[in-house]
Write a protein that holds these residues in place. Structure first.
Motif, PDB file in Angstrom:
ATOM      1  N   LEU A  32       0.825  -1.210   0.000  1.00 60.59           N
ATOM      2  CA  LEU A  32       0.000   0.000   0.000  1.00 60.59           C
ATOM      3  C   LEU A  32       0.859   1.259   0.000  1.00 60.59           C
ATOM      4  O   LEU A  32       0.481   2.270  -0.593  1.00 60.59           O
ATOM      5  CB  LEU A  32      -0.973  -0.019   1.176  1.00 60.59           C
ATOM      6  N   GLU A  33       2.021   1.205   0.609  1.00 62.81           N
ATOM      7  CA  GLU A  33       2.950   2.343   0.557  1.00 62.81           C
ATOM      8  C   GLU A  33       3.439   2.554  -0.878  1.00 62.81           C
ATOM      9  O   GLU A  33       3.497   3.690  -1.367  1.00 62.81           O
ATOM     10  CB  GLU A  33       4.130   2.114   1.494  1.00 62.81           C
ATOM     11  N   VAL A  34       3.779   1.470  -1.550  1.00 66.53           N
ATOM     12  CA  VAL A  34       4.230   1.570  -2.939  1.00 66.53           C
ATOM     13  C   VAL A  34       3.076   2.028  -3.831  1.00 66.53           C
ATOM     14  O   VAL A  34       3.255   2.874  -4.709  1.00 66.53           O
ATOM     15  CB  VAL A  34       4.833   0.231  -3.415  1.00 66.53           C
ATOM     16  N   LEU A  35       1.881   1.500  -3.597  1.00 63.33           N
ATOM     17  CA  LEU A  35       0.704   1.918  -4.364  1.00 63.33           C
ATOM     18  C   LEU A  35       0.456   3.413  -4.196  1.00 63.33           C
ATOM     19  O   LEU A  35       0.147   4.114  -5.164  1.00 63.33           O
ATOM     20  CB  LEU A  35      -0.531   1.133  -3.919  1.00 63.33           C
ATOM     21  N   ASP A  36       0.630   3.912  -2.991  1.00 58.89           N
ATOM     22  CA  ASP A  36       0.434   5.334  -2.707  1.00 58.89           C
ATOM     23  C   ASP A  36       1.346   6.204  -3.575  1.00 58.89           C
ATOM     24  O   ASP A  36       0.955   7.276  -4.015  1.00 58.89           O
ATOM     25  CB  ASP A  36       0.701   5.605  -1.218  1.00 58.89           C
TER      26      ASP A  36
END
Length: 133
Positions: free
Chosen positions: A96-100
């Motif tokens: 989710l951090e990378v998706l952000d």
């Protein structure tokens, strides 16, 4: 963001032993919120992913809008990634951090707003406080 870059970042954040486990974790995590998000929002998110990741996530968007909590979220990721729920939550936070960083900020605002508070806690700190149930 390109596929290889996303997988590399997930691998670095999770400290998984190779690209294959990082790929599996990324697919598992991205597929699971696609089931939770409203179909239009899941479709917009998928449209901004690299094709290699978008193809499998699109299949889950067909069942989008399903309501479930963090325990179900972790269980689904663990089952898909072949890991336990604690590791699934760590992988989810990394993906989710990378998706952000990978999708448009406005779209990520909508994604955060569509998730319940317990799942939103996995988002990067600035996003976790956004949104509502």
């Amino acid at each position: 963001m390109r596929h290889d870059e996303m997988i590399g970042k997930v691998q670095a954040l999770t400290r998984l032993p190779g690209r294959a486990p990082a790929e599996r974790a990324t697919q598992a995590v991205l597929t699971t919120p696609a089931e939770r998000l409203p179909s239009g929002l899941a479709g917009h998110m998928t449209a901004q992913l690299p094709r290699e990741l978008a193809d499998s996530v699109r299949q889950s968007a067909d069942t989008s809008g399903e309501r479930f909590d963090l325990a179900t979220f972790a269980g689904r990721i663990a089952g898909r990634a072949g890991t336990d729920e604690d590791m699934a939550l760590r992988e989810a936070a990394a993906v989710l951090e990378v998706l952000d960083a990978a999708i448009a900020p406005e779209l990520m605002d909508h994604v955060a707003g569509a998730l319940p508070a317990d799942i939103r806690e996995l988002l990067p700190a600035g996003r976790a406080a956004e949104g509502s149930d």
